[in-house]
Design a protein around this motif. Structure first.
Motif, PDB file in Angstrom:
ATOM      1  N   MET A   1      -4.152   3.075   4.586  1.00  0.00           N
ATOM      2  CA  MET A   1      -3.533   1.764   4.787  1.00  0.00           C
ATOM      3  C   MET A   1      -2.283   1.941   5.646  1.00  0.00           C
ATOM      4  SD  MET A   1      -2.745  -1.162   1.898  1.00  0.00           S
ATOM      5  CE  MET A   1      -1.591  -0.159   0.961  1.00  0.00           C
ATOM      6  N   PRO A   2      -2.053   1.081   6.660  1.00  0.00           N
ATOM      7  CA  PRO A   2      -0.883   1.189   7.534  1.00  0.00           C
ATOM      8  C   PRO A   2       0.428   1.112   6.755  1.00  0.00           C
ATOM      9  CG  PRO A   2      -2.491  -0.365   8.425  1.00  0.00           C
ATOM     10  CD  PRO A   2      -2.933  -0.022   7.047  1.00  0.00           C
ATOM     11  N   VAL A   3       1.468   1.668   7.378  1.00  0.00           N
ATOM     12  CA  VAL A   3       2.778   1.690   6.725  1.00  0.00           C
ATOM     13  C   VAL A   3       3.271   0.280   6.434  1.00  0.00           C
ATOM     14  CG1 VAL A   3       5.192   2.356   7.005  1.00  0.00           C
ATOM     15  CG2 VAL A   3       3.376   3.887   7.795  1.00  0.00           C
ATOM     16  N   ASP A   4       3.045  -0.642   7.391  1.00  0.00           N
ATOM     17  CA  ASP A   4       3.486  -2.023   7.181  1.00  0.00           C
ATOM     18  C   ASP A   4       2.830  -2.630   5.941  1.00  0.00           C
ATOM     19  OD1 ASP A   4       5.020  -1.788   9.411  1.00  0.00           O
ATOM     20  OD2 ASP A   4       3.678  -2.939  10.737  1.00  0.00           O
ATOM     21  N   SER A   5       1.562  -2.350   5.766  1.00  0.00           N
ATOM     22  CA  SER A   5       0.852  -2.882   4.605  1.00  0.00           C
ATOM     23  C   SER A   5       1.387  -2.282   3.314  1.00  0.00           C
ATOM     24  CB  SER A   5      -0.649  -2.610   4.726  1.00  0.00           C
ATOM     25  OG  SER A   5      -1.201  -3.301   5.831  1.00  0.00           O
ATOM     26  N   LEU A   7       4.431  -1.160   2.811  1.00  0.00           N
ATOM     27  CA  LEU A   7       5.746  -1.762   2.548  1.00  0.00           C
ATOM     28  C   LEU A   7       5.592  -3.182   1.993  1.00  0.00           C
ATOM     29  CD1 LEU A   7       7.745  -0.568   5.701  1.00  0.00           C
ATOM     30  CD2 LEU A   7       7.894   0.305   3.355  1.00  0.00           C
ATOM     31  N   ALA A   8       4.641  -3.925   2.541  1.00  0.00           N
ATOM     32  CA  ALA A   8       4.413  -5.288   2.047  1.00  0.00           C
ATOM     33  C   ALA A   8       3.938  -5.272   0.596  1.00  0.00           C
ATOM     34  CB  ALA A   8       3.396  -5.993   2.931  1.00  0.00           C
ATOM     35  N   THR A   9       3.066  -4.319   0.291  1.00  0.00           N
ATOM     36  CA  THR A   9       2.578  -4.191  -1.087  1.00  0.00           C
ATOM     37  C   THR A   9       3.717  -3.877  -2.042  1.00  0.00           C
ATOM     38  OG1 THR A   9       0.403  -3.431  -0.325  1.00  0.00           O
ATOM     39  CG2 THR A   9       1.025  -2.909  -2.595  1.00  0.00           C
ATOM     40  N   VAL A  10       4.562  -2.933  -1.637  1.00  0.00           N
ATOM     41  CA  VAL A  10       5.706  -2.548  -2.469  1.00  0.00           C
ATOM     42  C   VAL A  10       6.649  -3.739  -2.675  1.00  0.00           C
ATOM     43  CG1 VAL A  10       7.764  -1.088  -2.587  1.00  0.00           C
ATOM     44  CG2 VAL A  10       5.583  -0.120  -1.836  1.00  0.00           C
ATOM     45  N   ASP A  60      -5.416  -6.173   3.196  1.00  0.00           N
ATOM     46  CA  ASP A  60      -5.281  -4.899   2.478  1.00  0.00           C
ATOM     47  C   ASP A  60      -4.048  -4.896   1.580  1.00  0.00           C
ATOM     48  OD1 ASP A  60      -7.555  -3.988   3.697  1.00  0.00           O
ATOM     49  OD2 ASP A  60      -6.496  -2.858   5.266  1.00  0.00           O
ATOM     50  N   ALA A  61      -2.938  -5.399   2.107  1.00  0.00           N
ATOM     51  CA  ALA A  61      -1.700  -5.411   1.335  1.00  0.00           C
ATOM     52  C   ALA A  61      -1.825  -6.309   0.112  1.00  0.00           C
ATOM     53  CB  ALA A  61      -0.535  -5.867   2.213  1.00  0.00           C
TER      54      ALA A  61
END
Length: 486
Positions: A1-5, A7-10, A60-61
């Motif tokens: 999963m991309p880093v942006d996703s 971070l959004a999940t977190v 994904d996020a």
């Protein structure tokens, strides 16, 4: 999963944890159970809508965040389901160990079944009237349901084959607890009813053993003493188990606001708002029918000299949970707790009503919804929905199909497939309406739980066991820590 996703999940999970902490602080400050459930509902709606607007439905996020949030929401459901069999079994047997009345058993069962089946018949008429009088009969949902793939239709056909051979005698036979241990493990869709029947058999056996210990004419003094000792030991054992199970129930019910937050957030984050708008009239008519049927419940309560306003106030915690959790089985512990501790229903009746109500006569899933689908699709095959023959046949099929089927996973779908198949109607409409099914299922489940509680109140009143002092006491309700505020 991309880093942006990631971070959004977190970020979403951080907000979620913060909201959980806010609910915990409300409890620490003495805020009552009902206000916290309302707050959890509002926060869950806001969080779910925010997740979908910010991250996108099915991203994904969003999926990753919802997976972690499910630990709280689905974990709570799992704990409630864990309690169902122990609670039903111990509470029913415990009711027998604390009473000498056995003749009420048959009357309680008969009244509970009469209310459940009578109200599901009324629910079928309500669903028919809602569609026939609103102009939805013969409506086409092809555009809104374009997402119903061939694979989903094949799955529906497979499900229809699974339920096609179900008959009423076979359903009744499935209620018999042929393997007690398997039924206590919940291995069948009718396991709960089987567990209730087994518990009742154990309870009656205890009463006969106790009567033997009290000195029957044809029993020797030694046998009388042995039976008395055995009955006393069994009573102490059941009373101890009952106390332990009820403490576990209190611990789990205290988690309700946190579970509600996670569950409603998941529903709002995964709902297809475009489909809801396209099928807005169907959703509105569905909820109109659900509200109308709830008013029928209120009339039944008035017939039992029970205030509908008091009922709504005391039943709100379990109804709100059923609304967001979409699980009649998961609501059983809170259902029984509400009946016995807030509505004054005796324990045996509450357990019979809550358990039978899971799998027989569910007003929302087995009554209104299948009747609505059948009435919508009937004109497309040349059937006059105002024909008395059609209406009478629809009600009869709905009542019969409500036995057992509504208790399995996807109960409304199974019930609809049976009704449509029995009446020779196309089943494709079930798939076409799948996009808004979760939204409607929330109201259906709340109505299902309500009809089981109304059946409990009616049966308890019929046998003279309804404790009206509890019913009239505004403080007698499920309180913030999961206990009844008695």
């Amino acid at each position: 999963m991309p880093v942006d996703s990631i971070l959004a999940t977190v970020a979403v999970l951080a907000v979620f944890v913060g909201l959980l902490a806010a609910l915990w602080l409300m409890k620490r400050r003495g805020v009552g159970f009902t206000p916290r459930v309302f707050t959890a509902l509002g926060l869950g709606i806001a969080l779910g809508v925010g997740i979908q607007l910010a991250l996108g439905r099915g991203s994904d996020a969003a999926s990753a965040a919802l997976d972690w949030m499910a630990v709280v929401g689905q974990g709570y459901i799992a704990l409630l389901k864990m309690l169902v069999m122990p609670l039903v079994f111990v509470a029913i047997v415990g009711a027998f160990t604390r009473t000498k009345v056995t003749e009420n058993l048959g009357r309680i069962s008969a009244v509970v079944l009469a209310v459940l089946l009578g109200t599901v018949a009324a629910a079928a008429l309500t669903g028919w009237a809602a569609v026939a009088l609103s102009g939805l009969a013969g409506a086409s949902f092809t555009d809104a349901g374009a997402g119903a793939s061939a694979a989903s239709l094949e799955a529906l056909q497979a499900d229809q084959q699974q339920v096609a051979n179900l008959t009423l005698p076979q359903m009744i036979l499935s209620f018999i607890p042929m393997n007690v241990f398997a039924d206590l493990a919940g291995s069948r869709s009718t396991s709960t009813i089987a567990a209730v029947i087994f518990a009742a058999i154990v309870g009656v056996a205890y009463l006969r053993l106790r009567a033997r210990g009290e000195g029957a004419a044809d029993v020797s003094p030694a046998a009388t003493a042995a039976a008395c000792d055995q009955a006393d030991f069994f009573k102490r054992l059941v009373d101890s188990l009952y106390g332990i199970v009820m403490r576990i129930v209190a611990m789990v019910l205290a988690l309700t606001p946190y579970g509600v937050l996670a569950l409603i957030a998941h529903v709002m984050a995964t709902s297809d708002y475009a489909a809801v708008l396209d099928l807005g009239k169907f959703v509105a008519v569905s909820y109109g029918a659900l509200v109308l049927m709830f008013l029928v419940h209120c009339l039944v309560l008035l017939g039992n000299r029970v205030s509908p306003l008091a009922y709504v106030r005391k039943a709100f915690p379990v109804l709100s949970f059923a609304f967001v959790a979409r699980s009649s089985a998961g609501a059983v512990p809170l259902n029984i707790e509400t009946q016995t501790r807030a509505l004054g229903v005796d324990e045996a009746t509450a357990n019979f009503a809550a358990s039978f109500g899971m799998s027989i006569g569910q007003n929302g899933c087995a009554g209104i919804y299948p009747a609505m689908l059948a009435t919508i699709i009937a004109p497309t095959v040349g059937i006059d929905v105002f024909s008395p023959t059609f209406v009478a046949g629809l009600v009869a099929v709905v009542v019969i199909s409500s036995f057992g089927v509504a208790g399995v996973g996807g109960g409304a779908t199974f019930a609809s497939l049976i009704v449509l198949g029995t009446m020779g109607l196309p089943i494709e409409i079930v798939g076409l309406l799948a996009s808004v099914e979760p939204l409607i299922d929330m109201g259906r489940t709340a109505l299902n739980v309500s009809d089981s509680m109304v059946a409990g109140v009616t049966a308890s009143n019929a046998v003279g066991a309804l404790d009206r002092s509890v019913l009239r006491d505004p403080e007698a309700r499920v309180s913030s820590d999961g206990h009844a505020g008695l």
